[in-house]
Every structure is written in C-alpha cells, then in structure tokens.
Design an enzyme around this catalytic site. Sequence first.
Site, short mmCIF file in Angstrom:
data_model
loop_
_atom_site.label_atom_id
_atom_site.label_comp_id
_atom_site.label_asym_id
_atom_site.label_seq_id
_atom_site.Cartn_x
_atom_site.Cartn_y
_atom_site.Cartn_z
N SER A 264 29.47 -20.07 -8.93
CA SER A 264 30.79 -19.99 -8.30
C SER A 264 31.41 -18.63 -8.57
O SER A 264 30.91 -17.86 -9.40
CB SER A 264 31.70 -21.07 -8.88
OG SER A 264 32.03 -20.73 -10.22
N LYS A 265 32.50 -18.37 -7.87
CA LYS A 265 33.22 -17.11 -8.06
C LYS A 265 33.64 -16.99 -9.53
O LYS A 265 33.57 -15.93 -10.12
CB LYS A 265 34.44 -17.10 -7.15
CG LYS A 265 35.30 -15.88 -7.32
CD LYS A 265 36.48 -15.90 -6.39
CE LYS A 265 37.83 -15.92 -7.08
NZ LYS A 265 38.03 -15.16 -8.27
N ARG A 266 34.05 -18.13 -10.09
CA ARG A 266 34.48 -18.11 -11.50
C ARG A 266 33.36 -17.67 -12.43
O ARG A 266 33.59 -16.97 -13.41
CB ARG A 266 34.98 -19.50 -11.92
CG ARG A 266 36.48 -19.66 -11.79
CD ARG A 266 36.96 -20.91 -12.52
NE ARG A 266 36.15 -22.08 -12.18
CZ ARG A 266 36.33 -22.81 -11.09
NH1 ARG A 266 37.27 -22.50 -10.24
NH2 ARG A 266 35.57 -23.87 -10.85
N ASP A 269 33.24 -13.97 -12.36
CA ASP A 269 34.33 -13.38 -13.15
C ASP A 269 34.01 -13.47 -14.64
O ASP A 269 34.19 -12.53 -15.40
CB ASP A 269 35.66 -14.13 -12.89
CG ASP A 269 36.10 -13.99 -11.44
OD1 ASP A 269 35.58 -13.09 -10.75
OD2 ASP A 269 36.95 -14.79 -10.99
#
Length: 508
Positions: A264-266, A269
């Site tokens: 995921s994008k998380r 990050d």
Amino acid sequence: MSKVRVRFAPSPTGGLHLGGVRTVLFNYLFAKKHGGDFIVRIEDTDQTRFVPGAEEYIFNCLKWCGLVPDESPVHGGPYAPYRQSERKSLYKEYALQLVKDGHAYYAFDTPEELESMREKLKATGSSSLQYDHHIRMNMNNSLRLLPEETQELLDKNTPYVIRIKVNPNEFIPFTDMIRGEMEFDTNNVDDKVLLKADGMPTYHLAVVVDDYLMKITHAFRGEEWLPSAPVHILLWKYLFGLDDMPHWAHLPLILKPDGNGKLSKRDGDRLGFPVYAMDWKDVTTNEITKGFKEIGFLPEAFINLLAVLGWNDGTEQEIFSMEELIEKFSIERVHKGGAKFDFEKAKWFNHEWIKKLEVGSLLPEVKRILTEKGIIITDDNYLKEVIALIKDRCTLIPDFYTQASFFFEAPKSFDVDAVKPKWNEDKKKFFIEWQSRLSDIADWNTLAIEESFKQLAAEKNIKPGELQLPFRIMLVGGKFGPAVFQIAFLIGKAATISRIATASEIFG
Ligand code: GLU
C-alpha cells in the site's frame, strides 16, 4: 477470432499505484502482441469519490510510461464517450430489462431500513450482513410487494435502486486465463445494487454494459476484483449471453517486501520508497506523495521491473525492452501467487537501464536535473562526454548531479580528512611543480596528462599511487568519480591547474 480489444478502466480517485500500471502494461502488451486495441475507459460513476485532476494525472502517467491508448476520452475513438459519467443515460434500459426478465428488482429501502436490517442480522449472530436471498423477502422491494404496490411507489417517484436477483444454490463456472477453471457459489454472492437512486449505474452494471458495447474481448484486472466476477458473469448471462463475454484474467497482487499482504501507499511511506508512478498531490491536504518518475526512475526501467513482477518468459532473462515484452508476453505465464516488491531490485533495474541506454537518450533528463540544480549547460556535446563517462556509476537520475557537477564547477569543499594523514612537503612540492609541467602540455589529452604525472612522480621518487588520491580530491572534492586523468582531460587544462592550486593551499 475477432480483433483483440482490451481495456484499462480506472476510477480517477487518486495516485496511480504501481499495481495499476502493471495492469495497464499487461493489457497493453497483450493487445499489441495480438495486433489489437488498447482502450482506456474512465469509470467515474461514483461521484462521491470524484477527485479533480485525477484523470489528467492518469493520462500523464501513461504517457510517461509509453503506454499510449488507441482509444480513450483523450485520444477519442469509435466507441466514445469513454467516460462513464457521460454515458449515464445508456445504462438504465439494461437495468430495466433485467427487472422485466426477473433478474433484478426495485428496492425502495431507506438508509434507516437498511441499517435496521443490519442491526437485526447482527443481533441474530448472522455471519453475513449482506442484502441477499436470506433477507430480501423481508425488505421493501418489488419481490415482496405486490405489483400494484410497486407501481404506486414508482408513480410517486419514491427513490429506488435496482438490485440484481442472485439465485441461491447455484454454481457459476468460470475460466480465468491465469487461474484456470474456477467456480463461484451463489450462496456467497449478495444482491448488488446495479442502478443507484440518482440514476447512475454502479460499477458492476457499467463495467458489463461498456465491455459489451465497446466490444472488449479480454479483460485483465487486479485480483481484488475476483469476488465481483460472479456478479459480472451473471449480468453477462442475463443481458448479452456468455458467448460474447470477454476472457478474464485476474492479476496477482503486488505484495509488501515481506510478502505480508498487499503493498500500500502507507508501506511505501513507512519503508521510504514510492508506490505511485508519478508524484501525486492530494488536493485537500496539498500533501505530495512521491512517484517513481520524480525520484529518478527511467520509464524503460519502471516498465521492465513491473513486467517481471509476476511474469517471466520461462528463461533467466530479466532485462526486457517494450518491444521484447510485446513479442514475448503471454498472459498464461503470469503467476497465480502475489509478487513481492523489492525496492533494491527495482533500483537495480534502473541502474541496468542507465547503463544500457544511449547517451543521447539520457541527455534530456540529465540536462534537466543539472539545470534544476543551477548548472548552466552550454555545450551538449561536452555533457554527452560526461554522461558517457559516469553513467555506469548512476542508479537514479539525481545521481547524475553528484557524479557530474564537478565537470561543470569546482568542488565547493574537499575531503581533507582523506588526504591529510599522508600529506607531506614532498607531495606538496610535486603538485606545485606539476602545475607548470601541465601548463606546458601542448596537446591536452588523457594520455599526455597521465604520462606527465608518472614522469614527475618517478623523478621525485614518489609512488604514483600515493599521489592519485590527493589529485582526485583536488578535482572532484571527494573519493569518487571516474578515472582521474579522464576527468582532468574533460575539465581542461586551466580548470585542472586552478583546482590543484586551490586544493594544495587547503591541504596545507
Ligand atoms: N473501475 C475499476 C477499478 O477502478 C475497474 C475494474 C475492472 O477492470 O473491471 O479498478
């Protein structure tokens, strides 16, 4: 076989995840391999999720990747419009046809009624809170109401949705091009909404109607859509017959580096790498999420690394150009299991592509990055020579700044600590004398510089190896860069001499 037509059908709701680009890529490769068409259809029927700029962003990403659609809202085509919101008026008749044929029904339930249904289901300990055959005869819909009651509600313009009527205890056979023969049990399928109260179709109805109207022959999409497949198959069966249904393939997920669930994008990050193709700016928070392009990936490398996430050609080959991929791709060779994403490996692909590409192809990007950092490029040929010398040392495009800046400007600082311990009067004298020898060189070339260096070192009885590191630091500022005499040659006589002079002062 009719002409291959595939589609990428994104909902424009935010950044384009690398899994999305891989879906586009596999569609594109399949289409091009079979001389077919690649269509982009914007699925924007859920107006609550509309994000301004998201559609334009998707097309920018596709352009950067070199995945040019044959038909789309931007490129036009014979099946326009390609934006579902602009096709709104088209879908209702299909929903009504389904109602007429007994495959769908009007549901007048208010949000409160739906909520109370869920509460009741929860209270009875039911494992499913779905609107399906278990409960539909207790709800406010045309299956339970008398025809005249339904008609009355319709006449009074009571808001309604149209739901598919899924019969229990049936098995829906299905062939997936990657997964093979499968079967869905209708007991697990709910009566999905097909047409919403605002007259917009839901994704389920729109996807089937549009795949039909646009003559899509093959539909490849992410594995997360597999649970929706039975609804789509039923709609195909009821509306158009299964003979024209596209061949399906559900692509495996791209997994977190540790293999534990979908990337995921998380995760990006958290672990410090991008998951979007290009920078995405959230319009509400103004937060920018980094993209592969902006951190310095080449589109060739990005495409290559995505292609081999879950596919190979049956050999050990890892580096593929788009042309080779088109030639070698086959959907049957896509793996069933998820593919772990490895950022170090992703960077390796970029490094390989930087090595592989011609200097001229790298020039515009390198020029852009250097100019951005304040370096003024006046001579493209000079820059080309620099690129040729340093490209094998660069992994991401910004590395070209680190590796190239000293070809354009004198170092701003020197790694004195690396020189100091072995610096002495003899070495200092060597460099003072060498400056005048260098100024005497008539034909400035790599060999002449090196010979003059070795000659003087021999005269002074100093090992050339002892002098090379200080010389490198004088020219570059640090312990890196390509062959030092080549650097001297490229930056020219005046700059070489002046850097030796400046650094010698600093070394003491
Ligand atoms: N609109 C869906 C999405 O956002 C498309 C799924 C499909 O390809 O059927 O991914």
